[in-house]
Design a protein around this motif. Structure first.
Motif, PDB file in Angstrom:
ATOM      1  N   GLY A 407      93.626  33.016  42.475  1.00 55.47           N
ATOM      2  CA  GLY A 407      94.438  34.052  41.863  1.00 55.47           C
ATOM      3  C   GLY A 407      93.910  35.452  42.104  1.00 55.47           C
ATOM      4  O   GLY A 407      92.790  35.649  42.601  1.00 55.47           O
ATOM      5  N   ASP A 408      94.700  36.440  41.706  1.00 57.45           N
ATOM      6  CA  ASP A 408      94.337  37.850  41.863  1.00 57.45           C
ATOM      7  C   ASP A 408      93.746  38.369  40.564  1.00 57.45           C
ATOM      8  O   ASP A 408      94.371  38.251  39.506  1.00 57.45           O
ATOM      9  N   ARG A 409      92.584  38.968  40.641  1.00 53.14           N
ATOM     10  CA  ARG A 409      91.868  39.413  39.435  1.00 53.14           C
ATOM     11  C   ARG A 409      92.662  40.449  38.651  1.00 53.14           C
ATOM     12  O   ARG A 409      92.774  40.375  37.416  1.00 53.14           O
ATOM     13  N   GLN A 410      93.237  41.426  39.313  1.00 56.31           N
ATOM     14  CA  GLN A 410      93.959  42.494  38.622  1.00 56.31           C
ATOM     15  C   GLN A 410      95.239  41.973  37.977  1.00 56.31           C
ATOM     16  O   GLN A 410      95.612  42.368  36.868  1.00 56.31           O
ATOM     17  N   GLU A 411      95.903  41.073  38.679  1.00 53.97           N
ATOM     18  CA  GLU A 411      97.126  40.504  38.121  1.00 53.97           C
ATOM     19  C   GLU A 411      96.818  39.655  36.891  1.00 53.97           C
ATOM     20  O   GLU A 411      97.528  39.725  35.872  1.00 53.97           O
ATOM     21  N   ALA A 412      95.748  38.862  36.964  1.00 50.39           N
ATOM     22  CA  ALA A 412      95.344  38.032  35.825  1.00 50.39           C
ATOM     23  C   ALA A 412      94.955  38.911  34.639  1.00 50.39           C
ATOM     24  O   ALA A 412      95.286  38.611  33.478  1.00 50.39           O
ATOM     25  N   HIS A 413      94.264  40.002  34.932  1.00 51.52           N
ATOM     26  CA  HIS A 413      93.852  40.931  33.869  1.00 51.52           C
ATOM     27  C   HIS A 413      95.073  41.500  33.160  1.00 51.52           C
ATOM     28  O   HIS A 413      95.119  41.586  31.922  1.00 51.52           O
ATOM     29  N   GLU A 414      96.096  41.912  33.929  1.00 62.38           N
ATOM     30  CA  GLU A 414      97.288  42.496  33.320  1.00 62.38           C
ATOM     31  C   GLU A 414      98.050  41.464  32.492  1.00 62.38           C
ATOM     32  O   GLU A 414      98.538  41.766  31.394  1.00 62.38           O
ATOM     33  N   LYS A 415      98.133  40.232  33.013  1.00 60.42           N
ATOM     34  CA  LYS A 415      98.799  39.174  32.255  1.00 60.42           C
ATOM     35  C   LYS A 415      98.107  38.958  30.909  1.00 60.42           C
ATOM     36  O   LYS A 415      98.766  38.862  29.851  1.00 60.42           O
ATOM     37  N   LEU A 416      96.778  38.874  30.931  1.00 62.50           N
ATOM     38  CA  LEU A 416      96.011  38.634  29.696  1.00 62.50           C
ATOM     39  C   LEU A 416      96.077  39.820  28.755  1.00 62.50           C
ATOM     40  O   LEU A 416      96.070  39.659  27.532  1.00 62.50           O
ATOM     41  N   ARG A 417      96.156  41.026  29.329  1.00 65.52           N
ATOM     42  CA  ARG A 417      96.253  42.207  28.470  1.00 65.52           C
ATOM     43  C   ARG A 417      97.534  42.146  27.653  1.00 65.52           C
ATOM     44  O   ARG A 417      97.536  42.387  26.436  1.00 65.52           O
ATOM     45  N   VAL A 418      98.629  41.813  28.294  1.00 61.59           N
ATOM     46  CA  VAL A 418      99.919  41.736  27.605  1.00 61.59           C
ATOM     47  C   VAL A 418      99.908  40.622  26.567  1.00 61.59           C
ATOM     48  O   VAL A 418     100.319  40.812  25.409  1.00 61.59           O
ATOM     49  N   LEU A 419      99.425  39.437  26.959  1.00 60.73           N
ATOM     50  CA  LEU A 419      99.401  38.305  26.036  1.00 60.73           C
ATOM     51  C   LEU A 419      98.471  38.574  24.852  1.00 60.73           C
ATOM     52  O   LEU A 419      98.770  38.190  23.710  1.00 60.73           O
ATOM     53  N   SER A 420      97.351  39.233  25.105  1.00 68.18           N
ATOM     54  CA  SER A 420      96.400  39.548  24.028  1.00 68.18           C
ATOM     55  C   SER A 420      97.021  40.487  23.015  1.00 68.18           C
ATOM     56  O   SER A 420      96.845  40.326  21.800  1.00 68.18           O
ATOM     57  N   HIS A 421      97.731  41.483  23.478  1.00 63.37           N
ATOM     58  CA  HIS A 421      98.367  42.432  22.559  1.00 63.37           C
ATOM     59  C   HIS A 421      99.450  41.739  21.741  1.00 63.37           C
ATOM     60  O   HIS A 421      99.632  42.047  20.554  1.00 63.37           O
ATOM     61  N   GLU A 422     100.178  40.804  22.364  1.00 61.12           N
ATOM     62  CA  GLU A 422     101.197  40.065  21.621  1.00 61.12           C
ATOM     63  C   GLU A 422     100.560  39.204  20.532  1.00 61.12           C
ATOM     64  O   GLU A 422     101.055  39.146  19.397  1.00 61.12           O
ATOM     65  N   GLY A 431      99.866  38.154   9.696  1.00 56.58           N
ATOM     66  CA  GLY A 431      98.836  37.293   9.133  1.00 56.58           C
ATOM     67  C   GLY A 431      98.803  35.912   9.748  1.00 56.58           C
ATOM     68  O   GLY A 431      98.287  34.974   9.127  1.00 56.58           O
ATOM     69  N   LEU A 432      99.332  35.781  10.957  1.00 56.28           N
ATOM     70  CA  LEU A 432      99.351  34.476  11.613  1.00 56.28           C
ATOM     71  C   LEU A 432      98.022  34.205  12.317  1.00 56.28           C
ATOM     72  O   LEU A 432      97.172  35.093  12.462  1.00 56.28           O
ATOM     73  N   GLU A 433      97.859  32.967  12.773  1.00 56.46           N
ATOM     74  CA  GLU A 433      96.657  32.601  13.512  1.00 56.46           C
ATOM     75  C   GLU A 433      96.696  33.243  14.893  1.00 56.46           C
ATOM     76  O   GLU A 433      97.765  33.577  15.430  1.00 56.46           O
ATOM     77  N   ASN A 434      95.535  33.377  15.496  1.00 52.46           N
ATOM     78  CA  ASN A 434      95.425  33.901  16.841  1.00 52.46           C
ATOM     79  C   ASN A 434      95.956  32.840  17.818  1.00 52.46           C
ATOM     80  O   ASN A 434      95.339  31.789  18.012  1.00 52.46           O
ATOM     81  N   ASP A 435      97.112  33.098  18.439  1.00 49.69           N
ATOM     82  CA  ASP A 435      97.740  32.106  19.318  1.00 49.69           C
ATOM     83  C   ASP A 435      97.649  32.493  20.787  1.00 49.69           C
ATOM     84  O   ASP A 435      98.491  32.082  21.611  1.00 49.69           O
ATOM     85  N   LEU A 436      96.635  33.276  21.153  1.00 50.56           N
ATOM     86  CA  LEU A 436      96.497  33.721  22.527  1.00 50.56           C
ATOM     87  C   LEU A 436      96.393  32.537  23.487  1.00 50.56           C
ATOM     88  O   LEU A 436      97.045  32.520  24.548  1.00 50.56           O
TER      89      LEU A 436
END
Length: 501
Positions: A407-422, A431-436
């Motif tokens: 995989g591509d490091r920058q693309e993976a980073h951006e995907k995780l950034r978005v999912l982490s913020h969600e 008040g939900l559990e961390n569902d990352l």
């Protein structure tokens, strides 16, 4: 009845019997008499006309009776001089010695030399108590050396450590305190027999100008009092800088104790909280805290809130530690204003400061020992908190795993950034559990590593060399320190501490 009608220091009941007795009036009075006896024996040995009967009467009347304390009080009212009151009282029970008690000496011969003896003994008591505390904490560190726990920097979640590794941070500071206190204890000398301004002029007169006999007298008195080292020069008093040197490591111990107790208080507040969102309710289920100090079955935490389990022992340690740290300032200020050969404005201050310092340090150590002997760790609560935070910390591992799969490091980073913020939005706003991790599992982009996620989230892979560091630290630093003869016996003999209150 008098004890109930006059103020008594709480430290008298908090501290150990040994430390409370060390600074008691009874022990002080006997020590003064022992110093006068020692001086008389040495003067007689060097040729002064002191009878055997005088020596025997002094030996036979070292201990005080209540009647003698009453005599001292009456003499003090009459003479307004504490040491002279004691001299006259001693002379009444040892009449053959009445004319030679305190011969050639000044008051500081007994007051200062006795204080040096008390401080040296007090530091020895503290060293032994400190060794026991270090031993107890070391056993705790070994037991939990590999139990992962959330680390904190700035009291914000950080990389994982272990419960045992965190305890070694406390132990290391206590080892430094052990070193500093031992240095201060071993550096204490004897004021000796120096006379009113430190010149030994009165003793030179007694021995007809024989300088060698004056020097021999001081050596004899020091040796019989248990000292090999005599301060080479003094004024009427030993330098009050000595008090600074003695109290400084105890103030430093106070800082260590405060840090340990504060960490425990914070851990006692780290509870896992669940919100019953599905039931559309405001109810909260508090599971418990990560670490808790010992709690008696009948203990009450609050007169109003029955559920409370306050860390009162750790709070007491913090409270007393602040007192201990501040007392050192008195020694600094007293030393700075000793004019020329001496002033008397240190006397009342030192009568409070020295005993308070030692009794406070003694109480802190016994209280910390009580806490450490009964610390309760809740691994499931610790694991729950890790689960809540670890997904965010694992993002770097996930990125590396994807890159290894092509995989591509920058693309993976951006995907995780978005999912982490969600995921963070769900935690913070609902008040939900961390569902990352669940989001990562549901994202096709991360399918190449879906079967590795469990391994990537294993807390044991995040603790580095913490268990090995605990092993090495205890073996290479703690064991040698506690193996010294005077400490080894204290550790092996030390049972569980029982506090008075």
């Amino acid at each position: 009845m008098e004890a109930y009608q006059t103020y008594q220091t709480p430290l008298s009941s908090y501290a150990s019997k040994e430390m409370a007795h060390l600074f008691s009036t009874a022990h002080q009075s006997r020590t003064w008499r022992e110093l006068w006896l020692t001086l008389a024996i040495a003067e007689k040995q060097l040729g002064l006309p002191i009878s055997d009967e005088a020596i025997e009467q002094m030996k036979n009347n070292l201990d005080f009776t209540l009647e003698q304390f009453d005599i001292v009080k009456k003499e003090q009212v009459k003479r307004h001089h504490e040491v002279m009151s004691h001299i006259h009282t001693f002379g009444q029970v040892a009449p053959a010695a009445a004319g030679i008690i305190h011969l050639g000496a000044t008051s500081c011969y007994v007051t200062d030399n006795a204080d040096l003896m008390f401080m040296r003994t007090g530091l020895t008591y503290l060293l032994k108590s400190l060794a026991v505390l270090i031993s107890r904490l070391s056993a705790f560190a070994m037991q939990y050396k590999a139990l992962p726990t959330l680390g904190f920097t700035h009291f914000q979640p950080a990389q994982l450590t272990t419960v045992g590794k965190r305890a070694t941070l406390w132990i290391q500071e206590l080892l430094w305190d052990l070193r500093n206190i031992k240095r201060a204890r071993d550096d204490i000398g004897f004021r000796g027999v120096k006379g009113p301004t430190g010149t030994q002029a009165s003793f030179l007169v007694l021995f007809d100008g024989d300088h060698d006999k004056v020097e021999e007298l001081e050596k004899l008195v020091a040796t019989r009092s248990g000292f090999q080292y005599i301060y080479p020069v003094t004024s009427q008093t030993y330098s009050r800088k000595i008090d600074i040197d003695v109290l400084a490591p105890l103030a430093s111990l106070g800082a260590t104790a405060h840090k340990i107790a504060t960490d425990l208080r914070l851990l006692a507040n780290l509870k896992v909280v669940l919100f019953d969102v599905d039931a559309n309710s405001d109810m909260i289920d508090i599971i418990g805290q990560e670490v808790e100090e010992p709690w008696e079955s009948t203990q009450i935490g609050s007169s109003a809130m029955a559920y409370k389990r306050n860390p009162i022992l750790s709070e007491r340690v913090c409270s007393l530690s602040r007192h201990l740290m501040v007392l050192h300032q008195n020694a600094l200020m007293s030393s700075s204003v000793q004019w020329f050969e001496r002033t008397f404005d240190d006397s009342a201050n030192r009568r409070i400061t020295l005993p308070e310092t030692f009794l406070t340090a003694d109480t802190i150590l016994s209280t910390l020992q009580k806490v450490c002997e009964g610390l309760v760790v809740y691994p499931k609560i610790i694991a729950r908190r890790i689960v809540q935070e670890l997904p965010f910390m694992a993002t770097e591992n996930i990125i590396m795993a994807i890159v290894k799969k092509g995989g591509d490091r920058q693309e993976a980073h951006e995907k995780l950034r978005v999912l982490s913020h969600e995921a963070a939005h769900q935690v913070k706003n609902f008040g939900l559990e961390n569902d990352l991790i669940e989001r990562v599992q549901n994202d096709p982009y991360f399918s190449p590593i879906h079967d590795e996620l469990e391994q990537l989230l294993d807390p044991q892979t995040f603790i580095g060399r913490a268990p090995e560091q605990v092993d090495n630290f205890l073996k290479e630093w703690v064991e040698p320190a506690l193996a010294e003869d005077e400490l080894k016996g204290a550790v092996s003999a030390g049972g569980k501490v029982e506090l008075n209150v």
